[in-house]
Design a protein around this motif. Structure first.
Motif, PDB file in Angstrom:
ATOM      1  N   ALA A  70       0.831  -1.203   0.000  1.00 13.32           N
ATOM      2  CA  ALA A  70       0.000   0.000   0.000  1.00 13.32           C
ATOM      3  C   ALA A  70       0.867   1.255   0.000  1.00 13.32           C
ATOM      4  O   ALA A  70       0.504   2.267  -0.623  1.00 13.32           O
ATOM      5  N   ALA A 123       0.765   4.454  -2.533  1.00 15.03           N
ATOM      6  CA  ALA A 123       0.631   5.844  -2.106  1.00 15.03           C
ATOM      7  C   ALA A 123       1.705   6.723  -2.754  1.00 15.03           C
ATOM      8  O   ALA A 123       1.442   7.877  -3.120  1.00 15.03           O
ATOM      9  N   ARG A 132       0.689   7.343  -6.279  1.00 13.53           N
ATOM     10  CA  ARG A 132      -0.434   8.289  -6.277  1.00 13.53           C
ATOM     11  C   ARG A 132       0.045   9.724  -6.113  1.00 13.53           C
ATOM     12  O   ARG A 132      -0.457  10.641  -6.784  1.00 13.53           O
ATOM     13  N   LEU A 162      -5.947   5.016  -7.277  1.00 13.88           N
ATOM     14  CA  LEU A 162      -5.165   5.086  -6.046  1.00 13.88           C
ATOM     15  C   LEU A 162      -5.623   6.221  -5.139  1.00 13.88           C
ATOM     16  O   LEU A 162      -5.328   6.219  -3.940  1.00 13.88           O
ATOM     17  N   ASP A 186     -10.553   6.118  -1.791  1.00 13.20           N
ATOM     18  CA  ASP A 186     -10.351   5.665  -0.411  1.00 13.20           C
ATOM     19  C   ASP A 186     -10.560   4.168  -0.275  1.00 13.20           C
ATOM     20  O   ASP A 186      -9.830   3.498   0.465  1.00 13.20           O
ATOM     21  N   GLN A 193      -7.437   2.321  -1.555  1.00 10.84           N
ATOM     22  CA  GLN A 193      -6.299   2.454  -0.654  1.00 10.84           C
ATOM     23  C   GLN A 193      -6.542   1.686   0.642  1.00 10.84           C
ATOM     24  O   GLN A 193      -5.635   1.018   1.162  1.00 10.84           O
ATOM     25  N   GLU A 219      -4.275  -1.485   2.098  1.00 11.95           N
ATOM     26  CA  GLU A 219      -3.749  -1.550   3.464  1.00 11.95           C
ATOM     27  C   GLU A 219      -4.262  -2.782   4.197  1.00 11.95           C
ATOM     28  O   GLU A 219      -3.503  -3.443   4.931  1.00 11.95           O
TER      29      GLU A 219
END
Length: 688
Positions: A281, A285, A288, A341, A344, A347, A351
């Motif tokens: 993850a 990020a 992103r 990405l 929410d 993502q 995670e």
């Protein structure tokens, strides 16, 4: 029977006009317009990792036969796998399906046109081609076809070599290649915690049998890529030759002329591109926040310049219009990946997937947790270089870089390292019109000013350089011939304005590249370790190799939530005609045979279909039913499939294929390709 209510009749007319065929009920609920395209609006505490988050893409080395038989109630055995292996071929950046005993191969039209050389007639680039006799079949020099002849698990042989795994795999590949015939080649690729050797037979004599008019493969739209409902008739036929005669192919796919139905089990086969689903993850990020925005900005600027150039240059070559379409398609992919990405739900699910892996791997000690922690720390190190990446990234992805600057960098690097300038390297940089070259150079200078600081020594040095249009006109690096002439004279002019720009940025750029490369190498090793851990913990052997190896994906013919309603599983020729008549600025002209087609053309025939198969990037590969009959040719994905580079979202990702019924209808009614249809189906086309 009473007449249906007016609202129902209006809905029916609308569906016909848009070319969307609701051929069966779909129990999925409609999506609210406020729901993001990549996932539902739910709280992060309710998001859980799914069993197929890294995909439903299966290796032919260890296919999950029990799972396929149980899930779809179909026979799954080695005999069927052999048929699929031998009948699916690898083309340059594409796939193809063998469909006759005489080496006839179906693929996507884009897979053929992208390989046409610059010397190919312009008519071949835009108009249809049909070889009505074998003697008319046209060689395409850049095309080749590769067929899998053996798949072998070589993990034990790799482990027995006293080297690191990557080096051992390369050594074994070289050793195995020594025992092969000249037309064979082998690739040893990692698949989770295993290594598999794929042996291919290569055929370099591939000839064009049929290519449709380019306008119907684009369906009148510049941004057709990643769109659905989609109406592009994107198919082509090739023939594979061996020793000057058509390839004898006793194993090939038969066509199911009735096509597939909503809900039918289907299997996509082909050679997909590599995805990034085994990463963490934290890696997502970083993409992103840093890499995708930088690529998006660069592509948007390049696209704008191309649009301006093609709109204003009276003598703009058609190839620049092709570049514009390609750039717009690439921008659409990058935008979709960034949007995914930024979602929410996506993502949170990435995670949750990492946390699930931590818990599942507790029995193995701290190794998996340490890998995830190391990857997170490495992203922090990369973020420290983020501004330099944003400033210099145009040189890391040279396809859209100023050609003048690219040649100058290569020449200056050779001077600094004491090497001779490679004439091949200079020739490899394609020529750009001065207007495009200068506009791109302006972009590069602006990015450096924005991200490296207006007061930096580099930026202050750039201010002393000539304006970009003048710089391009004055530099010997503005075209390959003048650059090569300077090489032959033994030295470049010391006052060349492009060399002066490079001399200002070179030292800082090389320092950045060195640091960035070391971080990327560490990241690759950690990502490999994480991929092996995910593979060990998975219930089923999903494989994501770095090479383009043959893969199988399962799913069903199925629509999906779309713009507050449901995208139906089929479109028809009605939609194709709606797109052709609507058109867009710059869309190619529609030939008469499509503008005023024969009355025999049944516009209600299914043209494209979508399925929940997970095979991103396998353009031209076969879509098969449970009996391993061909029901479609894969041509694209919906926009959600671009976001699927990081996470498989089976409720929304779809593979778009040309339906076999639409393929046959166009060949029969529009092109009157009776001999080709007879070879595809085993019987002459109907005259009714």
């Amino acid at each position: 029977m009473p007449a249906p209510p007016l609202s129902s009749r209006l809905l029916g007319v609308l569906l016909l006009l848009t070319g969307v065929a609701l051929l069966g009920p779909d129990p999925a609920p409609a999506q609210d317009r406020s729901v993001p395209r990549f996932g539902p609006l739910v709280g992060p505490d309710t998001v859980e990792a799914g069993p197929h988050d890294v995909g439903r893409v299966w290796s032919f080395a260890r296919p999950p036969l029990d799972y396929l038989a149980e899930t779809y109630d179909v026979p799954a055995d080695e005999r069927g796998l052999q048929l699929v292996r031998r009948s699916t071929m690898r083309l340059p950046d594409c796939s193809g399906a063998l469909v006759s005993s005489e080496g006839l191969l179906l693929t996507a039209a884009r897979c053929v046109r992208s390989q046409l050389s610059s010397t190919a007639p312009e008519s071949l680039r835009t108009a249809a081609f049909l070889a009505r006799r074998p003697a008319q079949e046209r060689p395409v020099e850049a095309l080749y076809a590769e067929q899998v002849v053996e798949v072998e698990d070589v993990t034990g042989r790799v482990d027995s070599l006293a080297q690191g795994t990557s080096a051992a795999a390369a050594t074994l590949q070289k050793t195995m290649a020594e025992d092969l015939s000249p037309e064979q080649r082998v690739e040893v690729v990692p698949e989770g915690d295993r290594y598999v050797a794929y042996t291919y037979r290569r055929y370099d004599d591939v000839r064009l049998v049929f290519l449709p008019d380019r306008s119907v493969t684009l369906s009148g739209a510049l941004d057709q890529q990643l769109s659905y409902p989609q109406h592009a008739w994107d198919v082509a036929a090739l023939r594979v030759y061996r020793d000057g005669t058509p390839l004898r192919a006793p194993e090939h796919f038969d066509l199911r002329t009735q096509g597939a139905r909503p809900g039918d089990a289907v299997f996509a086969v082909g050679y997909p591109g590599d995805l990034m689903r085994t990463g963490s993850a934290e890696q997502g990020a970083f993409r992103r926040d840093v890499t995708l925005p930088a690529r998006r900005a660069s592509l948007r600027a390049w696209t704008d310049h191309l649009r301006t150039y093609t709109d204003t240059a009276a003598a703009a070559a058609p190839s620049w219009a092709d570049s514009l379409r390609s750039s717009r398609g690439g921008l659409k992919v990058v935008q979709a990946r960034q949007e995914a990405l930024e979602n929410d739900y996506v993502q949170d699910r990435l995670e949750a997937r990492d946390e699930q892996l931590r818990r599942a791997a507790e029995d193995e000690g701290a190794e998996v947790g340490a890998t995830l922690d190391s990857l997170a720390a490495l992203q922090a190190e990369k973020r420290a270089l983020a501004d330099q990446y944003r400033g210099f990234s145009f040189l890391l992805r040279p396809a859209h870089t100023s050609a003048t600057l690219r040649r100058a960098v290569r020449a200056y690097r050779a001077q600094q390292t004491g090497r001779d300038v490679s004439t091949d390297a200079l020739r490899a940089v394609p020529e750009q019109p001065i207007a495009l070259d200068a506009a791109r150079l302006d972009d590069h200078r602006q990015r450096l000013r924005t991200h490296l600081g207006d007061d930096s020594l580099l930026v202050r040095g750039l201010r002393q350089a000539a304006p970009s249009p003048a710089l391009v006109r004055q530099s010997v690096f503005s075209d390959p011939e003048s650059a090569l002439e300077a090489v032959q004279e033994g030295a470049f002019p010391s006052d060349d304005p492009a060399l002066q720009v490079v001399s200002v940025l070179y030292e800082q750029y090389e320092a950045f590249v060195d640091a960035w490369t070391r971080l990327r190498e560490r990241e690759a090793r950690l990502t490999d370790a994480l991929a092996r851990a995910r593979h060990r913990m998975a219930d089923r052997p999903v494989a994501r190799p770095r090479s383009r190896s043959l893969r199988l994906a399962d799913g069903r013919v199925q629509g999906y939530p779309y713009n507050g309603t449901l995208a139906a599983p089929f479109t028809t020729f009605y939609g194709l005609y709606g797109a052709l008549h609507a058109g867009t600025d710059g869309s190619p002209a529609v030939p008469d045979r499509w503008a005023t087609p024969p009355r025999a053309l049944d516009r209600s025939t299914p043209l494209t279909t979508v399925s929940s198969t997970d095979l991103v990037g396998a353009h031209g590969g076969p879509l098969l039913n449970a009996s391993l009959q061909l029901v479609g040719i894969q041509t694209d994905g919906n926009v959600q499939s671009a976001g699927g580079a990081y996470l498989f979202l089976p409720d929304r990702m779809r593979t778009v294929s040309v339906d076999v019924r639409g393929l046959l209808e166009g060949l029969t009614s529009v092109y009157e390709a009776d001999a080709l249809v007879e070879e595809l189906t085993g019987s002459p086309p109907s005259t009714e």
